[in-house]
Scaffold this motif. Sequence first.
Motif, PDB file in Angstrom:
ATOM      1  N   GLY A  82       0.763  -1.235   0.000  1.00  0.00           N
ATOM      2  CA  GLY A  82       0.000   0.000   0.000  1.00  0.00           C
ATOM      3  C   GLY A  82       0.793   1.283   0.000  1.00  0.00           C
ATOM      4  N   THR A  83       1.528   1.531   1.081  1.00  0.00           N
ATOM      5  CA  THR A  83       2.117   2.865   1.233  1.00  0.00           C
ATOM      6  C   THR A  83       3.265   3.124   0.273  1.00  0.00           C
ATOM      7  OG1 THR A  83       3.687   2.202   2.978  1.00  0.00           O
ATOM      8  CG2 THR A  83       1.472   2.856   3.677  1.00  0.00           C
ATOM      9  N   MET A  84       4.123   2.124   0.052  1.00  0.00           N
ATOM     10  CA  MET A  84       5.252   2.370  -0.858  1.00  0.00           C
ATOM     11  C   MET A  84       4.818   2.496  -2.315  1.00  0.00           C
ATOM     12  SD  MET A  84       8.969   0.570  -1.179  1.00  0.00           S
ATOM     13  CE  MET A  84       9.487   1.340   0.347  1.00  0.00           C
ATOM     14  N   PRO A  85       3.906   1.656  -2.833  1.00  0.00           N
ATOM     15  CA  PRO A  85       3.407   1.923  -4.180  1.00  0.00           C
ATOM     16  C   PRO A  85       2.790   3.312  -4.314  1.00  0.00           C
ATOM     17  CG  PRO A  85       2.797  -0.285  -3.504  1.00  0.00           C
ATOM     18  CD  PRO A  85       3.386   0.382  -2.292  1.00  0.00           C
ATOM     19  N   THR A  86       2.092   3.761  -3.261  1.00  0.00           N
ATOM     20  CA  THR A  86       1.513   5.106  -3.288  1.00  0.00           C
ATOM     21  C   THR A  86       2.603   6.165  -3.311  1.00  0.00           C
ATOM     22  OG1 THR A  86      -0.405   4.309  -2.039  1.00  0.00           O
ATOM     23  CG2 THR A  86      -0.063   6.692  -2.116  1.00  0.00           C
ATOM     24  N   LEU A  87       3.647   5.973  -2.514  1.00  0.00           N
ATOM     25  CA  LEU A  87       4.762   6.917  -2.484  1.00  0.00           C
ATOM     26  C   LEU A  87       5.431   7.010  -3.852  1.00  0.00           C
ATOM     27  CD1 LEU A  87       6.713   8.700  -0.748  1.00  0.00           C
ATOM     28  CD2 LEU A  87       8.082   6.633  -0.420  1.00  0.00           C
ATOM     29  N   GLY A 134       5.366  10.245  -6.313  1.00  0.00           N
ATOM     30  CA  GLY A 134       6.654  10.821  -6.659  1.00  0.00           C
ATOM     31  C   GLY A 134       6.813  10.990  -8.161  1.00  0.00           C
ATOM     32  N   ILE A 135       6.291  10.025  -8.932  1.00  0.00           N
ATOM     33  CA  ILE A 135       6.398  10.104 -10.385  1.00  0.00           C
ATOM     34  C   ILE A 135       5.343  11.048 -10.953  1.00  0.00           C
ATOM     35  CG2 ILE A 135       6.202   8.769 -12.514  1.00  0.00           C
ATOM     36  CD1 ILE A 135       7.312   6.377 -10.958  1.00  0.00           C
ATOM     37  N   VAL A 136       4.119  10.975 -10.440  1.00  0.00           N
ATOM     38  CA  VAL A 136       3.030  11.827 -10.937  1.00  0.00           C
ATOM     39  C   VAL A 136       3.354  13.306 -10.757  1.00  0.00           C
ATOM     40  CG1 VAL A 136       0.660  12.555 -10.440  1.00  0.00           C
ATOM     41  CG2 VAL A 136       1.183  10.133 -10.726  1.00  0.00           C
ATOM     42  N   GLN A 137       3.969  13.646  -9.625  1.00  0.00           N
ATOM     43  CA  GLN A 137       4.253  15.042  -9.323  1.00  0.00           C
ATOM     44  C   GLN A 137       5.591  15.497  -9.900  1.00  0.00           C
ATOM     45  OE1 GLN A 137       3.912  14.905  -5.039  1.00  0.00           O
ATOM     46  NE2 GLN A 137       1.727  15.339  -5.085  1.00  0.00           N
ATOM     47  N   GLY A 161      14.702   8.328  -8.124  1.00  0.00           N
ATOM     48  CA  GLY A 161      14.745   7.093  -7.348  1.00  0.00           C
ATOM     49  C   GLY A 161      13.547   6.203  -7.608  1.00  0.00           C
ATOM     50  N   GLY A 162      12.376   6.806  -7.789  1.00  0.00           N
ATOM     51  CA  GLY A 162      11.183   6.031  -8.087  1.00  0.00           C
ATOM     52  C   GLY A 162      11.271   5.338  -9.430  1.00  0.00           C
ATOM     53  N   ILE A 163      11.788   6.051 -10.440  1.00  0.00           N
ATOM     54  CA  ILE A 163      11.981   5.437 -11.755  1.00  0.00           C
ATOM     55  C   ILE A 163      12.974   4.272 -11.649  1.00  0.00           C
ATOM     56  CG2 ILE A 163      12.907   5.787 -14.064  1.00  0.00           C
ATOM     57  CD1 ILE A 163      10.190   7.021 -13.746  1.00  0.00           C
ATOM     58  N   LEU A 164      14.083   4.515 -10.961  1.00  0.00           N
ATOM     59  CA  LEU A 164      15.061   3.438 -10.775  1.00  0.00           C
ATOM     60  C   LEU A 164      14.462   2.297  -9.968  1.00  0.00           C
ATOM     61  CD1 LEU A 164      18.424   5.322 -10.060  1.00  0.00           C
ATOM     62  CD2 LEU A 164      17.711   4.189 -12.170  1.00  0.00           C
ATOM     63  N   GLY A 165      13.503   2.638  -9.085  1.00  0.00           N
ATOM     64  CA  GLY A 165      12.866   1.608  -8.284  1.00  0.00           C
ATOM     65  C   GLY A 165      12.189   0.544  -9.131  1.00  0.00           C
ATOM     66  N   GLY A 166      11.564   0.972 -10.223  1.00  0.00           N
ATOM     67  CA  GLY A 166      10.961  -0.003 -11.119  1.00  0.00           C
ATOM     68  C   GLY A 166      11.991  -0.924 -11.735  1.00  0.00           C
ATOM     69  N   ILE A 211       4.846  -9.261 -12.639  1.00  0.00           N
ATOM     70  CA  ILE A 211       3.672  -8.521 -13.097  1.00  0.00           C
ATOM     71  C   ILE A 211       2.778  -8.115 -11.927  1.00  0.00           C
ATOM     72  CG2 ILE A 211       1.557  -8.691 -14.479  1.00  0.00           C
ATOM     73  CD1 ILE A 211       3.104 -10.574 -16.339  1.00  0.00           C
ATOM     74  N   THR A 212       2.669  -8.976 -10.916  1.00  0.00           N
ATOM     75  CA  THR A 212       1.770  -8.705  -9.791  1.00  0.00           C
ATOM     76  C   THR A 212       2.438  -7.967  -8.646  1.00  0.00           C
ATOM     77  OG1 THR A 212       2.263 -10.890  -8.829  1.00  0.00           O
ATOM     78  CG2 THR A 212       0.374 -10.725 -10.328  1.00  0.00           C
ATOM     79  N   ASN A 213       3.692  -7.567  -8.803  1.00  0.00           N
ATOM     80  CA  ASN A 213       4.387  -6.844  -7.741  1.00  0.00           C
ATOM     81  C   ASN A 213       3.767  -5.465  -7.561  1.00  0.00           C
ATOM     82  OD1 ASN A 213       6.497  -5.074  -6.506  1.00  0.00           O
ATOM     83  ND2 ASN A 213       7.628  -6.996  -6.477  1.00  0.00           N
ATOM     84  N   PRO A 214       3.288  -5.122  -6.349  1.00  0.00           N
ATOM     85  CA  PRO A 214       2.623  -3.835  -6.144  1.00  0.00           C
ATOM     86  C   PRO A 214       3.504  -2.629  -6.455  1.00  0.00           C
ATOM     87  CG  PRO A 214       2.186  -5.307  -4.303  1.00  0.00           C
ATOM     88  CD  PRO A 214       3.252  -5.957  -5.138  1.00  0.00           C
ATOM     89  N   LEU A 215       4.812  -2.747  -6.213  1.00  0.00           N
ATOM     90  CA  LEU A 215       5.702  -1.626  -6.483  1.00  0.00           C
ATOM     91  C   LEU A 215       5.800  -1.365  -7.982  1.00  0.00           C
ATOM     92  CD1 LEU A 215       8.573  -2.385  -3.935  1.00  0.00           C
ATOM     93  CD2 LEU A 215       6.423  -1.189  -3.577  1.00  0.00           C
ATOM     94  N   ILE A 216       5.872  -2.434  -8.754  1.00  0.00           N
ATOM     95  CA  ILE A 216       5.908  -2.269 -10.201  1.00  0.00           C
ATOM     96  C   ILE A 216       4.596  -1.686 -10.702  1.00  0.00           C
ATOM     97  CG2 ILE A 216       5.995  -3.512 -12.395  1.00  0.00           C
ATOM     98  CD1 ILE A 216       7.979  -5.400 -11.184  1.00  0.00           C
ATOM     99  N   ILE A 217       3.482  -2.143 -10.133  1.00  0.00           N
ATOM    100  CA  ILE A 217       2.179  -1.620 -10.525  1.00  0.00           C
ATOM    101  C   ILE A 217       2.090  -0.123 -10.233  1.00  0.00           C
ATOM    102  CG2 ILE A 217      -0.304  -1.704 -10.030  1.00  0.00           C
ATOM    103  CD1 ILE A 217       0.044  -4.715  -9.514  1.00  0.00           C
ATOM    104  N   GLY A 218       2.597   0.285  -9.057  1.00  0.00           N
ATOM    105  CA  GLY A 218       2.574   1.706  -8.707  1.00  0.00           C
ATOM    106  C   GLY A 218       3.377   2.555  -9.677  1.00  0.00           C
ATOM    107  N   VAL A 219       4.546   2.057 -10.064  1.00  0.00           N
ATOM    108  CA  VAL A 219       5.398   2.799 -10.998  1.00  0.00           C
ATOM    109  C   VAL A 219       4.761   2.859 -12.380  1.00  0.00           C
ATOM    110  CG1 VAL A 219       7.614   2.782 -12.196  1.00  0.00           C
ATOM    111  CG2 VAL A 219       7.524   2.319  -9.744  1.00  0.00           C
ATOM    112  N   LEU A 220       4.290   1.710 -12.884  1.00  0.00           N
ATOM    113  CA  LEU A 220       3.718   1.675 -14.228  1.00  0.00           C
ATOM    114  C   LEU A 220       2.432   2.483 -14.322  1.00  0.00           C
ATOM    115  CD1 LEU A 220       4.295  -2.081 -15.208  1.00  0.00           C
ATOM    116  CD2 LEU A 220       5.668  -0.084 -15.808  1.00  0.00           C
ATOM    117  N   ALA A 221       1.640   2.477 -13.243  1.00  0.00           N
ATOM    118  CA  ALA A 221       0.389   3.243 -13.253  1.00  0.00           C
ATOM    119  C   ALA A 221       0.650   4.741 -13.292  1.00  0.00           C
ATOM    120  CB  ALA A 221      -0.454   2.890 -12.028  1.00  0.00           C
TER     121      ALA A 221
END
Length: 313
Positions: A46-51, A55-58, A129-134, A167-177
């Motif tokens: 939850g919280t890290m995908p949101t972070l 971070g990418i949206v803004q 860092g968020g981009i590299l996170g993916g 594919i189902t990793n929440p962090l990847i989903i947060g970045v791709l979304a």
Amino acid sequence: MLAVVQQTLGITAPVFSMLFVGVALKRLGWIDTAFINTASELVFKGTMPTLLFLGIVQADLRTALQPGLIGYFLAATVVCFLVGWGWAILRCPVTDRGIYTQGAFRGNNGIIGLALATSMYGAYGLSVGGILGGVVILSYNTLSAIVLAIYSPNAKTDPWSIAKSIITNPLIIGVLAAIPVAYFQLQLPAWLITSGEYFAQMTLPLALICIGGTLSLTSLRESSRMAISASLMKVFWLPLLATFGAWLCGFRNAELAILFLYFASPTAAASFVMARAVNGNHELAAAIIVITTLAAVVTTNLGLFVLQWAGWI
């Protein structure tokens, strides 16, 4: 030089102090294993995908999305993985080679690296860092699954299982979304952004406390030469190799610093989870996490000091 030391301590001390807060809270009995498991799941799902999403949206995606930086990070990650694996073949019994390799190259970038990059460069550090996170999530999970599969017969090694976990990793989903929202500059409701920020702000302190709560001095005392060797690879030799390579490729300032912070991060706690999942030597994995987490307090500050003293960041 004193000013540089103070600056690096100002960047790293708040992050690492939260790790030791987690250790203290666990010893006092204020948090337990059930809390750590639940909180870690909340952070991961939850919280890290949101972070990462915010971070990418803004961010200015055209600034944060740097193909050269991403390409170098991915290439250097593969090189570090191969170096660690090669050294494991020379140093370790066959059954421990996968655990050693994972501990030597898999950094805790989603928490430690991202926290330090954000602390040092603010929104820009969070965006890059968020981009590299993916890239981290894709490369680390794939490479770890491969090396553990070779030396751990109980691991699921078929291509579908590996692909599904990615594919189902929440962090990847947060970045791709977040990428299409940022690219097309879609405007999200202000209340949604504010609520998301409240939720995301729990990420780093909660995650760092959980990592601190999982550290065990018993596993440190029982660590072997393999744990110390893998730890030296993780916090000294491989960051030195990767950062020097980045310097040779022309990276400077924030980009070089962020690359260093990501490569110098201590071993990820996920390596322990994966070791247990495949019935590997999880005591060795735990020892590597403890040693690298403690050693990174020194090596990260030393590395930042050297880079700033040389005028490269």
